[in-house]
Design an enzyme around this catalytic site. Structure first.
Site, PDB file in Angstrom:
ATOM      1  N   GLY A  17      -1.100   7.811   3.997  1.00 58.26           N
ATOM      2  CA  GLY A  17      -0.368   6.712   3.365  1.00 58.26           C
ATOM      3  C   GLY A  17       0.658   7.230   2.386  1.00 58.26           C
ATOM      4  O   GLY A  17       0.848   6.662   1.306  1.00 58.26           O
ATOM      5  N   ILE A  45      -1.740  -2.279  -8.608  1.00 56.79           N
ATOM      6  CA  ILE A  45      -0.629  -1.356  -8.813  1.00 56.79           C
ATOM      7  C   ILE A  45       0.619  -1.966  -8.178  1.00 56.79           C
ATOM      8  O   ILE A  45       0.559  -2.525  -7.075  1.00 56.79           O
ATOM      9  CB  ILE A  45      -0.909   0.017  -8.176  1.00 56.79           C
ATOM     10  N   TYR A  71     -11.302  -7.188   2.778  1.00 53.93           N
ATOM     11  CA  TYR A  71     -10.844  -6.082   1.936  1.00 53.93           C
ATOM     12  C   TYR A  71     -11.986  -5.552   1.072  1.00 53.93           C
ATOM     13  O   TYR A  71     -12.229  -4.341   1.006  1.00 53.93           O
ATOM     14  CB  TYR A  71      -9.688  -6.565   1.062  1.00 53.93           C
TER      15      TYR A  71
END
Length: 237
Positions: free
Chosen positions: A12, A186, A153
């Site tokens: 990523g 973030i 998630y």
């Protein structure tokens, strides 16, 4: 006398936290292997690293794809010593349970959990052979505390907490450190398609979080930051 570079792999790595982790590691004497799906974005990160005097290689791959995993494995097998693996790749789709599709559920497990399992499994033999190494998991506060409208998630991140914790105990005798980081929100492209109303300008800075994480990755001798929660001073939204 020049000091030989260490090797780090970051998944990523094309945007957000992965991008800044890669840049920060490159500035601390690591050759960074950048892995992500988007080659164009990877090349931009590579340019940033080379312009600042760092060193890296790019590899376009999807860690949830078995064929891509096999290609990554071919590259990893040629690295003499892998010093750090950063399992950073992840997705997040937030919805009510009745509106969460099976495909969305499977994508969370495949990328957030299965991908990290496959990458970790891949580097462990190399680290065991060299009797050293660090496996880093970029988890989330959602891997420690449940949140509504994010069951897929949260399930994947709780699974990652369990996996990394078990792996840590297994690899202690091989002098391999397992580090887990649980940041709050973030400001990254992760939120671009999210329907949440969290104020982006109040989120953590990906650059600041990356600097904090890399500083603890660099801890010397027998020190290991096993599980770290990173939040803004004001707390979660």
């Amino acid at each position: 006398m020049s000091i030989s570079k260490k090797n780090a792999i970051v998944t990523g790595a094309s945007t957000g936290l992965g991008k800044h982790l890669s840049i920060e590691l490159s500035q601390n004497n690591y050759h960074v292997f950048l892995i992500a799906r988007n080659i164009e974005k990877l090349e931009i990160v590579k340019e940033n690293i080379l312009d600042s005097g760092g060193d890296c290689s790019v590899f376009a791959a999807d860690i949830s794809n078995d064929n891509d995993i096999n290609k990554i494995s071919e590259v990893v097998d040629k690295i003499a010593q892998i010093d750090v693996l950063v399992n950073n790749a992840g997705i997040g789709i937030f919805n009510k349970i009745e509106n969460t599709s099976v495909d969305e559920w499977d994508k969370h497990i495949s990328v957030n959990l299965r991908g990290s399992f496959l990458m970790s499994k891949m580097v462990v033999p190399n680290m065991k052979k060299n009797k050293s190494g660090k496996i880093v998991f970029i988890n989330s506060v959602a891997g420690l505390h449940p949140y509504p409208y994010s069951s897929a998630y949260v399930a994947s991140k709780f699974g990652l907490t369990g996996f990394s914790s078990s792996l840590r105990e297994e690899l202690r005798e091989s002098n391999i450190k397992v580090l887990s980081y649980h940041p709050g929100a973030i400001d990254t492209p992760f939120w671009n398609n999210s329907k949440t109303d969290f104020p982006r300008k109040e989120m953590l800075s990906s650059k600041d979080v990356a600097e904090s994480i890399v500083s603890s990755i660099l801890a010397k001798k027998n020190i290991v930051h096993e599980q770290v929660i990173i939040r803004r001073t004001a707390g979660d939204f």
